[in-house]
Design a protein around this motif. Structure first.
Motif, PDB file in Angstrom:
ATOM      1  N   GLY A 182      69.780  20.465  66.689  1.00  0.00           N
ATOM      2  CA  GLY A 182      68.521  20.655  67.393  1.00  0.00           C
ATOM      3  C   GLY A 182      68.007  22.067  67.213  1.00  0.00           C
TER       4      GLY A 182
ATOM      5  N   HIS B  75      64.880  17.403  66.512  1.00  0.00           N
ATOM      6  CA  HIS B  75      66.210  17.156  65.959  1.00  0.00           C
ATOM      7  C   HIS B  75      66.110  17.176  64.438  1.00  0.00           C
TER       8      HIS B  75
ATOM      9  N   THR C 268      64.047  16.428  58.737  1.00  0.00           N
ATOM     10  CA  THR C 268      63.713  15.922  60.056  1.00  0.00           C
ATOM     11  C   THR C 268      62.678  14.809  59.961  1.00  0.00           C
TER      12      THR C 268
ATOM     13  N   PHE D 128      60.633  21.468  70.551  1.00  0.00           N
ATOM     14  CA  PHE D 128      61.998  21.051  70.226  1.00  0.00           C
ATOM     15  C   PHE D 128      61.964  19.860  69.282  1.00  0.00           C
TER      16      PHE D 128
END
Length: 118
Positions: free
Chosen positions: A14, A34, A63, A32
């Motif tokens: 992350g 991942h 991502t 934010f």
């Protein structure tokens, strides 16, 4: 449709993405996401000026986050600050689903300092 919206199980790390260099005023505006760390990272020694060398860290991540990533924006991950130097996107269609899965690969270069410890 469900398969197009679910998280990729390879994305185990992350980080946060910043549109501009993070400062005290912009600290909370990071988005934010991942990502998956790709295995081809490098550490190079660079001569900055005569008798002064520095470490140059380069990593690549992938991502499925749908942010408007672009070069010269910033990513924080693993307690370090990185600048995006390049990116590529690939689209893939799962069988029977009309929404594509977009995977973005980002090339990152480590910044010399991270004064905010993001």
């Amino acid at each position: 449709m469900y398969y197009a919206l679910k998280k990729d199980p390879k994305e185990t790390c992350g980080g946060s993405w910043y549109h501009s260099y993070p400062t005290l005023e912009k600290r909370a505006v990071g988005l934010f996401f991942h990502f998956e760390l790709l295995p081809d990272d490098t550490h190079d020694r660079t001569m900055l000026v005569d008798n002064l060398s520095g470490e140059d860290e380069r990593i690549r991540i992938r991502t499925t986050a749908r942010y408007s990533f672009k070069p010269d924006t910033y990513v924080t991950a693993f307690g370090k600050l990185y600048r995006i130097t390049g990116m590529t996107s690939t689209r893939g269609f799962a069988r029977g689903i009309s929404v594509p899965t977009v995977k973005t690969t980002l090339s990152l270069t480590g910044c010399a300092s991270n004064p905010l410890s993001l």
